[in-house]
Design a protein around this motif. Structure first.
Motif, PDB file in Angstrom:
ATOM      1  N   THR A  35     -30.958 -12.928  20.280  1.00 53.81           N
ATOM      2  CA  THR A  35     -30.421 -13.651  19.449  1.00 53.81           C
ATOM      3  C   THR A  35     -29.463 -12.982  18.867  1.00 53.81           C
ATOM      4  N   TYR A  36     -28.546 -11.331  19.573  1.00 58.76           N
ATOM      5  CA  TYR A  36     -27.512 -10.534  18.166  1.00 58.76           C
ATOM      6  C   TYR A  36     -26.865 -10.251  19.125  1.00 58.76           C
ATOM      7  N   ASP A  37     -25.572 -10.047  18.718  1.00 61.07           N
ATOM      8  CA  ASP A  37     -24.028 -10.499  19.831  1.00 61.07           C
ATOM      9  C   ASP A  37     -24.278  -8.158  20.091  1.00 61.07           C
ATOM     10  N   LYS A  38     -24.345  -7.742  19.196  1.00 65.46           N
ATOM     11  CA  LYS A  38     -24.302  -6.564  19.074  1.00 65.46           C
ATOM     12  C   LYS A  38     -25.772  -5.587  18.588  1.00 65.46           C
ATOM     13  N   ILE A  39     -26.192  -4.213  19.177  1.00 63.05           N
ATOM     14  CA  ILE A  39     -27.270  -3.881  18.501  1.00 63.05           C
ATOM     15  C   ILE A  39     -27.038  -2.071  18.596  1.00 63.05           C
ATOM     16  N   PHE A  40     -26.557  -1.628  17.472  1.00 65.63           N
ATOM     17  CA  PHE A  40     -26.195  -0.025  17.378  1.00 65.63           C
ATOM     18  C   PHE A  40     -27.406   0.650  16.703  1.00 65.63           C
ATOM     19  N   ILE A  41     -27.649   1.748  17.737  1.00 67.91           N
ATOM     20  CA  ILE A  41     -29.111   2.395  17.330  1.00 67.91           C
ATOM     21  C   ILE A  41     -28.322   3.781  16.565  1.00 67.91           C
ATOM     22  N   MET A  42     -29.050   4.299  15.630  1.00 70.11           N
ATOM     23  CA  MET A  42     -28.223   5.735  15.395  1.00 70.11           C
ATOM     24  C   MET A  42     -29.123   6.781  15.389  1.00 70.11           C
ATOM     25  N   ILE A  43     -28.936   8.216  15.919  1.00 73.78           N
ATOM     26  CA  ILE A  43     -29.479   8.790  15.630  1.00 73.78           C
ATOM     27  C   ILE A  43     -28.728  10.056  14.755  1.00 73.78           C
ATOM     28  N   ALA A  44     -29.843   9.282  13.600  1.00 76.58           N
ATOM     29  CA  ALA A  44     -28.673   9.812  12.124  1.00 76.58           C
ATOM     30  C   ALA A  44     -28.801  11.884  11.940  1.00 76.58           C
ATOM     31  N   ASP A  45     -28.313  12.199  12.770  1.00 78.24           N
ATOM     32  CA  ASP A  45     -27.925  13.834  12.360  1.00 78.24           C
ATOM     33  C   ASP A  45     -27.657  14.351  11.388  1.00 78.24           C
ATOM     34  N   ALA A  46     -26.769  14.074  11.299  1.00 82.15           N
ATOM     35  CA  ALA A  46     -25.783  14.218   9.254  1.00 82.15           C
ATOM     36  C   ALA A  46     -26.711  14.539   8.444  1.00 82.15           C
ATOM     37  N   ASN A  55     -31.389  24.497   9.028  1.00 79.07           N
ATOM     38  CA  ASN A  55     -32.221  24.257  10.417  1.00 79.07           C
ATOM     39  C   ASN A  55     -31.326  23.623  11.099  1.00 79.07           C
ATOM     40  N   PRO A  56     -29.877  23.451  11.477  1.00 75.23           N
ATOM     41  CA  PRO A  56     -29.317  22.984  12.278  1.00 75.23           C
ATOM     42  C   PRO A  56     -30.058  23.219  13.682  1.00 75.23           C
ATOM     43  N   GLU A  57     -30.846  24.085  14.441  1.00 75.87           N
ATOM     44  CA  GLU A  57     -31.459  24.440  15.054  1.00 75.87           C
ATOM     45  C   GLU A  57     -32.381  23.094  15.668  1.00 75.87           C
ATOM     46  N   LYS A  58     -33.113  22.681  14.583  1.00 73.55           N
ATOM     47  CA  LYS A  58     -34.300  22.175  14.482  1.00 73.55           C
ATOM     48  C   LYS A  58     -33.609  20.551  14.325  1.00 73.55           C
ATOM     49  N   ILE A  59     -32.458  20.440  14.234  1.00 73.82           N
ATOM     50  CA  ILE A  59     -31.988  19.126  14.302  1.00 73.82           C
ATOM     51  C   ILE A  59     -31.278  18.607  15.526  1.00 73.82           C
ATOM     52  N   ARG A  60     -30.200  19.965  16.154  1.00 74.32           N
ATOM     53  CA  ARG A  60     -30.036  19.977  17.619  1.00 74.32           C
ATOM     54  C   ARG A  60     -30.942  20.180  18.781  1.00 74.32           C
ATOM     55  N   GLN A  61     -32.531  20.476  18.817  1.00 74.26           N
ATOM     56  CA  GLN A  61     -33.686  20.598  19.699  1.00 74.26           C
ATOM     57  C   GLN A  61     -33.933  18.950  19.398  1.00 74.26           C
ATOM     58  N   THR A  81     -26.537  -0.023  22.327  1.00 77.80           N
ATOM     59  CA  THR A  81     -25.562   0.910  21.763  1.00 77.80           C
ATOM     60  C   THR A  81     -26.116   2.142  21.065  1.00 77.80           C
ATOM     61  N   ILE A  82     -26.431   3.250  21.348  1.00 76.46           N
ATOM     62  CA  ILE A  82     -27.295   4.233  21.141  1.00 76.46           C
ATOM     63  C   ILE A  82     -26.663   5.466  20.970  1.00 76.46           C
ATOM     64  N   PHE A  83     -26.105   5.796  19.558  1.00 75.56           N
ATOM     65  CA  PHE A  83     -25.293   6.790  19.000  1.00 75.56           C
ATOM     66  C   PHE A  83     -25.158   7.991  18.069  1.00 75.56           C
ATOM     67  N   ILE A  84     -24.817   9.020  18.309  1.00 79.23           N
ATOM     68  CA  ILE A  84     -25.242  10.074  16.481  1.00 79.23           C
ATOM     69  C   ILE A  84     -24.588  10.142  15.772  1.00 79.23           C
ATOM     70  N   GLN A  85     -24.853  10.378  14.652  1.00 77.60           N
ATOM     71  CA  GLN A  85     -23.892  10.347  13.406  1.00 77.60           C
ATOM     72  C   GLN A  85     -22.404  11.053  13.243  1.00 77.60           C
ATOM     73  N   SER A  86     -23.152  12.029  13.846  1.00 73.62           N
ATOM     74  CA  SER A  86     -21.920  13.071  13.534  1.00 73.62           C
ATOM     75  C   SER A  86     -21.076  13.322  14.305  1.00 73.62           C
ATOM     76  N   GLN A  87     -20.851  11.772  15.420  1.00 78.60           N
ATOM     77  CA  GLN A  87     -19.548  11.938  16.176  1.00 78.60           C
ATOM     78  C   GLN A  87     -18.970  11.188  15.778  1.00 78.60           C
ATOM     79  N   ILE A  88     -18.813  10.527  14.628  1.00 78.20           N
ATOM     80  CA  ILE A  88     -18.798   9.085  14.078  1.00 78.20           C
ATOM     81  C   ILE A  88     -17.388   9.899  12.463  1.00 78.20           C
ATOM     82  N   PRO A  89     -16.193  10.380  12.418  1.00 79.75           N
ATOM     83  CA  PRO A  89     -15.872  11.088  11.882  1.00 79.75           C
ATOM     84  C   PRO A  89     -15.670   9.239  10.510  1.00 79.75           C
ATOM     85  N   GLN A  90     -15.709   9.162  11.326  1.00 79.89           N
ATOM     86  CA  GLN A  90     -15.051   7.516  10.370  1.00 79.89           C
ATOM     87  C   GLN A  90     -15.900   7.184   9.213  1.00 79.89           C
ATOM     88  N   LEU A  91     -17.669   7.486   9.623  1.00 77.98           N
ATOM     89  CA  LEU A  91     -18.294   7.481   8.653  1.00 77.98           C
ATOM     90  C   LEU A  91     -18.415   8.403   6.885  1.00 77.98           C
TER      91      LEU A  91
END
Ligand code: TRP
Length: 361
Positions: A35-46, A55-61, A81-91
């Motif tokens: 029922t959804y046209d698009k789905i975005f799932i974000m790993i919110a590292d930022a 503790n950036p290493e914890k986030i990285r792991q 679409t599964i993506f990583i927050q920090s890779q989207i500079p528009q945010l």
């Protein structure tokens, strides 16, 4: 109007069964409902870095842990679409403009932020990035023009704040953003599954979680040690259901089918509860039932996870592709936002013509 989902998780640890009943199970259902046209799932590292800056290493792991848990639970990169927050500079760019539309006192009133400030002992020294994360979350949601944000009840204040920002933006600059709705899990107990110690919430720091990637032995040990009714000592004693974690979990997980398979003497959970309250039903029997049900859910998840772990580079590739797709969508929104805000100097021919006229003598 297109129906678009955006949601996500902070990668501060492996995901647990609280995440599963509170959001993952729901997301997979939504994904497969069509029922959804698009789905975005974000790993919110930022966002995770706002209170883990040291503790950036914890986030990285934990990026890969969360991605593995997602796929093991049935999220499918072909459909979501599964993506990583920090890779989207528009945010962060969107966030910077939204910051002009929110007051400090409004942020201070956000109940989720308030509670988190307390639980992290930030009272005296709140990082600015942490304090403003509800605005960054508004950027996450609006960048994808999400109509629907599945989440737990702690996300309700975030959505309220996002909707306010959208309304303020649209009324100030002209309509460029979509007002989203939250989608809470349908089963009330699923919104806040307590830890195995009966404490308010499953939390890694308290150590009261059952993780999706745990071994059967570990899960059994945890279920057998779960908090029940401390006054239910002898088998014949009447037992309490409220605050009894084993029954809370059964509320979240068990169906009539499970009774047919494992406890055919009862038709449903109400009958089991009544017997427990009357006395004559031991904790161990109920715990064994819960364990069997949990394993029914977790075994296939763990099996898929083990398979996925054999090809880690493919998981990173999936995240990279997802991030690229997400970037393209966020760029479209940023363009609309900048044009609404009249900061689109170089793709506005009218502007240059006007200025030419203005400076003609
Ligand atoms: N705040 C969410 C959490 O604590 C993560 C998150 C970041 C999120 N941005 C979001 C959730 C946007 C939904 C929508 O896990």
């Amino acid at each position: 109007m297109a129906k678009i989902i955006l949601t996500g998780d902070r990668p501060t640890g492996r995901l647990h069964i609280g995440h599963y009943v509170g959001s993952l199970r729901e997301r997979v259902k939504l994904q497969n409902s069509g029922t959804y046209d698009k789905i975005f799932i974000m790993i919110a590292d930022a966002q995770a870095l706002t209170d883990n800056a040291d503790n950036p290493e914890k986030i990285r792991q934990n990026i890969i842990e969360v991605a593995l848990d997602y796929l093991a639970c049935g999220l499918d990169p072909e459909k979501s679409t599964i993506f990583i927050q920090s890779q989207i500079p528009q945010l962060p760019e969107l966030c910077a403009y939204y910051m002009n539309l929110v007051t400090v006192s409004r942020l201070q009133r956000n109940p989720t932020v308030k509670a988190e400030i307390q639980s992290r002992n930030f009272e005296a020294s709140i990082p600015v990035g942490f304090f403003t994360y509800p605005i960054s979350q508004a950027a996450d949601i609006t960048a994808f023009q999400a109509t629907t944000v599945p989440g737990g009840e702690d996300q309700v204040p975030m959505l309220e704040q996002t909707r306010e920002i959208v309304r303020k933006f649209n009324s100030t600059y002209g309509k460029a953003l979509t007002e989203p709705d939250i989608l809470l899990p349908s089963n009330e107990v699923c919104q806040r599954l307590p830890g195995i110690d009966g404490k308010a919430k499953m939390s890694k720091s308290i150590g009261n979680c059952i993780y999706l990637s745990e071994t059967a032995d570990e899960i059994k040990k945890k279920v057998m040690n779960m908090y029940t009714d401390p006054d239910h000592i002898r088998l014949s004693d009447p037992g309490k259901i409220t605050g009894n974690t084993v029954f809370t979990y059964l509320d979240a997980f068990c169906t009539a089918e499970h009774f047919k398979r494992y406890l055919p003497d009862y038709d449903n959970l109400d009958e089991l509860k009544t017997h427990y309250q009357r006395g004559g039903l031991g904790d161990v029997k109920v715990k064994k039932f819960l364990y069997a049900i949990l394993m029914e859910y977790l075994e296939p998840i763990k099996k898929r996870r083990t398979e996925l772990e054999k090809n880690i580079p493919a998981i990173y590739k999936m995240l990279q592709d997802g991030s690229q797709k997400a970037r393209a969508v966020a760029a479209q929104t940023l363009k609309a936002v900048k044009s609404a805000m009249k900061i689109n100097y170089f793709d506005d021919d009218e502007l240059i013509k006007e200025q030419v006229k203005r400076f003609q003598r």
